[in-house]
Design an enzyme around this catalytic site. Structure first.
Site, mmCIF file in Angstrom:
data_model
loop_
_atom_site.group_PDB
_atom_site.id
_atom_site.type_symbol
_atom_site.label_atom_id
_atom_site.label_comp_id
_atom_site.label_asym_id
_atom_site.label_seq_id
_atom_site.Cartn_x
_atom_site.Cartn_y
_atom_site.Cartn_z
ATOM 1 N N ARG A 298 0.787 -1.045 0.068
ATOM 2 C CA ARG A 298 -0.123 -0.115 0.023
ATOM 3 C C ARG A 298 0.890 1.233 0.181
ATOM 4 N NH1 ARG A 298 -5.339 0.066 3.411
ATOM 5 N NH2 ARG A 298 -5.226 -2.196 2.750
ATOM 6 N N SER B 11 -8.527 -0.105 -0.114
ATOM 7 C CA SER B 11 -9.415 -0.227 0.737
ATOM 8 C C SER B 11 -10.083 1.226 0.862
ATOM 9 C CB SER B 11 -9.051 -0.836 1.850
ATOM 10 O OG SER B 11 -10.022 -0.925 2.768
ATOM 11 N N HIS B 12 -10.006 1.657 2.217
ATOM 12 C CA HIS B 12 -10.684 3.004 2.482
ATOM 13 C C HIS B 12 -9.723 4.143 2.556
ATOM 14 C CE1 HIS B 12 -8.580 1.178 5.943
ATOM 15 N NE2 HIS B 12 -8.227 2.470 6.497
ATOM 16 N N LYS C 62 -3.723 -6.639 -2.436
ATOM 17 C CA LYS C 62 -3.858 -7.704 -1.573
ATOM 18 C C LYS C 62 -3.957 -8.910 -2.352
ATOM 19 C CE LYS C 62 -7.316 -5.093 1.303
ATOM 20 N NZ LYS C 62 -8.603 -5.014 2.096
ATOM 21 N N ASP D 218 -17.012 -0.451 2.930
ATOM 22 C CA ASP D 218 -15.835 0.570 2.785
ATOM 23 C C ASP D 218 -15.520 0.240 1.266
ATOM 24 O OD1 ASP D 218 -14.975 -2.217 2.587
ATOM 25 O OD2 ASP D 218 -13.374 -1.793 3.866
ATOM 26 N N ASP E 265 -13.372 -1.032 -0.699
ATOM 27 C CA ASP E 265 -13.273 -2.351 -1.631
ATOM 28 C C ASP E 265 -14.554 -3.285 -1.348
ATOM 29 O OD1 ASP E 265 -12.227 -2.567 0.844
ATOM 30 O OD2 ASP E 265 -10.805 -4.038 0.154
ATOM 31 N N ASP F 1 -15.391 -5.123 1.258
ATOM 32 C CA ASP F 1 -15.001 -6.334 2.077
ATOM 33 C C ASP F 1 -15.557 -6.043 3.595
ATOM 34 O OD1 ASP F 1 -12.861 -4.509 3.027
ATOM 35 O OD2 ASP F 1 -11.323 -6.361 2.934
ATOM 36 N N ARG F 2 -15.890 -4.905 3.952
ATOM 37 C CA ARG F 2 -16.398 -4.596 5.517
ATOM 38 C C ARG F 2 -17.679 -4.089 5.192
ATOM 39 N NH1 ARG F 2 -12.563 -0.820 8.675
ATOM 40 N NH2 ARG F 2 -12.341 -0.090 6.765
ATOM 41 N N HIS G 149 -14.848 -6.912 10.024
ATOM 42 C CA HIS G 149 -14.397 -8.098 9.036
ATOM 43 C C HIS G 149 -15.029 -8.946 9.524
ATOM 44 C CE1 HIS G 149 -11.324 -6.036 6.395
ATOM 45 N NE2 HIS G 149 -11.039 -5.567 7.534
#
Length: 454
Positions: free
Chosen positions: A15, A99-100, A109, A243, A245, A247-248, A331
């Site tokens: 990242r 992500s965020h 990832k 978020d 991407d 995933d949450r 998560h």
């Protein structure tokens, strides 16, 4: 480019800022290194909606293909959609997302076949070392026979897989507001929700990696405000925020009040245990509410406590055969989803639970929200070890007090607990406290903070 990979290769992912810290040239080297470290004959690659994501993803694919690896490119997807592809196709995968994080960031990832995580101890260090070597000496020689690159659509299959795990066809009709934050939820939600007895009110579904409305980070309360206002204004049954991407997932009830991720963990744990005949292990990290292990035991399951961090949850799920795991950070991990985290599947469980009874969400989740928590409070300190030692000295030997060192220091009694753990990247101590009532929680929170900040 000259790049300091120690600044962008983190414990669990890559990242950094594009193009200042990394670019497509480096992405290509990461692709070649990923191919070599996984020793795969084929991989799958996807990306989010950030402006830099398509180019970085294509460069990674070219780097892997040059090493003789066949690449399936699934294009725009959520992170859990990439995990679905990795699991269903049984291929190592790479997801391009930050992500965020703000728009100028991007990341990767990575996972092995079956969505098994690639982290510092499971291949990421070797990937970094190869990329560093090739940055200095030049890209590796291409394979005699380059791999192929094939586009493949997986969204419909991903949605069908999720709907097969949670049946919502018989629920009462629900009105749900979804805030996608201009992230990948805007891409996945319409397909996953299609044909279900749901009236969808979309917010910020336009894919825009510059995040024009608010950061795609619902963990920050400021980014939930729009959703909290919209749910009661629409007369909706609940609100869901994803978020960047996707995933949450975060949930607000019919009044616009946030529902604790610990309460969601407990609710989903109860449902997964029921689906498995009242048996199974449930993983939770040590700063999840005490409600979670209580509910797990009440429903016949076995709670297993881990350190904070998705690598610990996933590792524990793999070695114990746990059926579900949840974290305070929203998560949620499922055995039936290759032990990977998926906010969408958690959201479907909430919708199924709410739609399977007549009461409002606030009443449903009350049974899963039994304690008062402080949330995570960060304090900058000059010496993390000295402050932890001071806390230990203050509480050691007190009646009914138990100390443990699983992750930082946890101090607990039958009525309350708090955990203080150091940040790995900043001079911070992170405090989480919980008690049976608000006055007790405030008292022990403030006691701990006084020692931390002395």
């Amino acid at each position: 480019m000259t790049a300091d990979l120690s600044q962008i290769v983190k414990a669990y992912d890559v990242r950094g800022v594009v193009p200042d810290q990394w670019d497509e040239t480096l992405a290509g080297l990461f692709g070649a290194a990923f191919a070599q470290v996984t020793d795969a004959s084929a991989i799958v690659v996807g990306h989010d909606m950030r402006p830099s994501s398509p180019g970085l993803s294509r460069a990674f694919a070219r780097g892997a293909a040059a090493r003789g690896v066949d690449v399936t490119e699934i294009g725009l997807c959520s992170t859990d959609q990439l995990y679905y592809a990795s699991g269903a196709l049984d291929l190592p995968g790479a997801m391009f997302t930050a992500s965020h994080n703000p728009a100028q960031y991007n990341g990767i990832k990575m996972c092995r076949a079956g969505a098994a995580p690639v982290g510092q101890d499971t291949g990421l260090t070797q990937i970094r070392e190869l990329a560093e070597k090739w940055l200095e000496s030049g890209a590796p020689e291409p394979a005699a026979e380059p791999g192929t690159r094939t586009a493949r659509e997986t969204l419909e299959d991903y949605a069908a897989h999720l709907r097969a795990l949670v049946d919502l066809r018989a629920i009462r009709p629900l009105k749900v507001v979804v805030d996608a934050g201009n992230g990948m939820g805007g891409h996945t939600v319409p397909t996953v929700f299609a044909g279900l007895p749901l009236t969808l009110v979309p917010m910020y579904f336009e894919l825009d990696g510059t995040f024009p409305n608010h950061e795609a980070n619902p963990l920050d309360p400021a980014n939930l405000v729009d959703l909290q206002k919209r749910v009661p204004a629409e007369g909706a049954d609940l609100g869901i925020a994803f978020d960047g991407d996707a995933d949450r997932c975060f949930v607000v009830d019919e009044n616009g009040d946030p529902v604790s991720p610990s309460a969601i963990t407990a609710l989903v744990a109860a449902r997964e245990l029921a689906r498995n005949g009242g048996e199974g292990m449930i993983i939770h990290n040590l700063i999840t509410s005490r409600t979670v292990p209580e509910v797990v035991r009440e429903n016949g399951g076995t709670p297993v406590r881990t350190r904070v961090g998705h690598s610990f949850i996933k590792a524990e799920m793999a070695c114990t055969g746990a059926i579900f795991g949840g974290e305070h950070s929203a998560h949620y991990y499922f055995k039936d989803f290759w032990n990977a985290d998926t906010g969408m599947l958690a959201a479907l469980h909430v919708l199924a639970a709410l739609g399977g009874q007549q009461g409002p969400l606030s009443s449903l989740v009350a049974q899963y929200d039994r304690y008062q928590g402080s949330g995570e409070i960060n304090s900058t300190v000059a010496d993390q070890s000295a402050r932890l030692a001071a806390i230990r000295a203050a509480y050691e030997g007190r009646a009914d007090v138990t100390l443990d060192d699983l992750d930082g220091l946890t101090v607990s009694t039958p009525d309350w607990w708090f955990n203080v753990r150091p940040s790995n990247t900043e001079p911070l101590l992170r405090l989480n406290a919980e008690a049976k009532d608000e006055p007790t929680m405030a008292k022990i929170r403030d006691e701990a903070l006084a020692i931390i900040r002395a």
